[in-house]
Write an enzyme that holds these catalytic residues in place. Structure first.
Site, short mmCIF file in Angstrom:
data_model
loop_
_atom_site.label_atom_id
_atom_site.label_comp_id
_atom_site.label_asym_id
_atom_site.label_seq_id
_atom_site.Cartn_x
_atom_site.Cartn_y
_atom_site.Cartn_z
N GLU A 53 17.27 -5.40 38.40
CA GLU A 53 17.58 -4.60 39.50
C GLU A 53 18.34 -5.27 40.72
O GLU A 53 17.58 -5.49 41.75
CB GLU A 53 16.06 -4.33 40.25
CG GLU A 53 15.03 -3.43 39.06
CD GLU A 53 14.06 -2.52 39.62
OE1 GLU A 53 13.54 -2.87 40.73
OE2 GLU A 53 13.31 -1.86 38.78
N GLU A 112 11.97 0.02 32.52
CA GLU A 112 10.80 0.45 33.51
C GLU A 112 10.94 1.92 33.42
O GLU A 112 12.02 2.26 33.96
CB GLU A 112 10.93 -0.32 34.40
CG GLU A 112 10.96 -2.06 34.42
CD GLU A 112 10.78 -2.46 35.80
OE1 GLU A 112 10.35 -1.67 36.92
OE2 GLU A 112 11.00 -3.75 36.04
#
Ligand code: IFM
Length: 435
Positions: free
Chosen positions: A168, A352
């Site tokens: 991320e 995720e």
């Protein structure tokens, strides 16, 4: 129970669960160095209840039980991260043998249980000594990260099924250097612009270092959202363009096209590193796969009071999780199709998705809807190869501390008792005996 079955996703589709080092390990003795999250958490008012990761889920000691839980759920894979300060306590230089030993045990434990190790090198726990030198704002992080990637690749690479450089990068750069919500907590546009470039520059160096050590199956994990304008007005369209560029296109464009969106290179021109364009071949090193983390959509509206990016966000009308994030499964479908049509034909993994919630029946519905969205995206040509539930365990949810529970397994932080929730049982029901 889910309404989908394993077969709906194709023959070699990988189901896994995901965690990260700082959020679950604890075990901060044994030679581990300090990380930016230790000091950020220790600073008043950064984290709810001043929670920190000193013990977390005590996974450092309880990993065999945790791996048993993953295996018993019928999962194929486990996505985890290495803690840089556990392996190289000062960020560069001396290596901590206890750290190598821990991850040796963990990886060998996965292999012994038939679980594919999906490793992430960086999931936000930067060694504090590197922050002292400017961290992600310093271009030298390309070399620091390459040294760490080389060590990880050399020591563990032949046992890893897949390796991601960074988790991320939007969070590493923007959330942590512009919005100030995550460590190191900057709210500074120059800091953010530098971090936005250096995080991808370091990623490219990490890819080179891993490949030089013979590591196969290298990727990156991007958190992406379904960006949309709040209304059809021309002004909101412009706001949407900024929002989408900041959240999605900076990272997708950089990594897959070697190009950042012009709307941002213009807006950030005074703050970006000089001659950043010369690094774009490093930023866009070829990869083997892309990880997509998806939680919600972003709805953008024009806000003339915000300088640089004149945008604000509004909440959508749908159901929310207990952090107020709108639940929007069709956004995952659209996003995967967009990534596949506009950016890359590489294998995609949902590395995720999940829901912060105490009512687990809502979590079961969340996963069911998002699994169906993945199958629909596959039907439209997106080459999605896997799905990882975030998270295996309730854990340290960063600035939310331990108040937010994303786990498919409940953790009692007093006793460290693990109790599988209905969502774990739903995965187990779908996966059991079909591995
Ligand atoms: O807990 C985080 C994780 O560390 C990164 N992706 C989002 C999750 C939920 O906020």
């Amino acid at each position: 129970m889910f309404s989908v079955s394993r077969q709906d996703f194709g023959p070699n589709f990988v189901f896994g669960t995901a965690t990260s080092a700082y959020q679950i390990e604890g075990g901060q003795g044994d030679g581990r160095g300090s990380s930016i999250w230790d000091t950020f958490a220790a600073t008043p008012r950064n984290v709810k209840n001043a929670d920190g990761g000193a013990i977390a889920c005590d996974h450092y000691n309880r990993w065999p039980e945790d791996l048993d839980i993953i295996r018993d759920g019928g999962f194929d894979a486990y996505r985890f991260s290495f803690a840089w300060p556990r392996l190289i306590p000062e960020g560069t230089g001396a290596v901590n043998q206890a750290g190598l030993d821990f991850y040796d045990r963990l990886i060998d434990g996965m292999l012994a249980r038939g679980l594919k190790p999906f490793a992430t090198l960086y999931h936000w726990d930067l060694p504090s000594t590197l922050q002292d030198k400017g961290g992600w704002m310093n271009r030298d992080i390309g070399n620091w990260f390459a040294e760490y990637a080389a060590l990880s690749g050399r020591h563990f690479g032949d046992r890893l099924h897949a390796t991601a450089t960074i988790n991320e990068p939007w969070c590493v750069a923007f959330l942590s250097h512009f919005l100030g919500i995550h460590a190191p907590g900057y709210r500074d546009v120059r800091a953010a612009a530098r971090a936005m470039h250096h995080v991808l520059f370091a990623h490219g160096h990490g890819v080179d270092a891993l490949r030089a050590e013979g590591v196969k199956n290298v990727g990156i994990v991007l958190n992406l959202e379904k960006s949309e304008p709040a209304t059809e007005s021309a002004e909101d369209q412009i706001a949407f363009d900024y929002g989408d560029a900041l959240f999605n296109r900076w990272y997708l464009g950089g990594v897959f096209k070697g190009q950042y969106p012009e709307v941002l290179t213009k807006a950030l021109a005074p703050y970006l590193p000089k001659d950043f364009e010369r690094d774009m071949d490093v930023v866009s090193r070829p990869l083997d796969w892309l990880g997509v983390n998806y939680y919600t959509r972003g709805l953008y509206k024009h806000d003339p009071n915000v300088p640089i990016f004149p945008i604000g966000q509004v909440k959508g009308p749908r159901e929310k999780n207990d952090l107020g994030w709108e639940i929007y499964p069709e956004g995952l479908e659209a996003l995967l199709v967009r990534v596949s049509n506009e950016y890359t034909k590489l294998p995609l993994y949902i590395t995720e998705t999940g829901m912060s919630e105490t009512d687990d029946t809502r979590r079961v519905a969340f996963y069911d809807e998002h699994l169906k969205a993945v199958a629909r995206a596959q039907g439209q040509g997106a080459d999605v190869r896997g799905f990882f539930a975030w998270s295996l365990l309730d854990n340290y949810e960063w600035a939310e501390g331990y108040t937010s529970r994303f786990g498919i397994v409940h953790v009692d932080y007093e006793t460290q008792l693990r109790t599988p929730k209905g969502s774990y049982r739903a995965f187990q029901g779908m996966l059991h005996n079909t591995r």
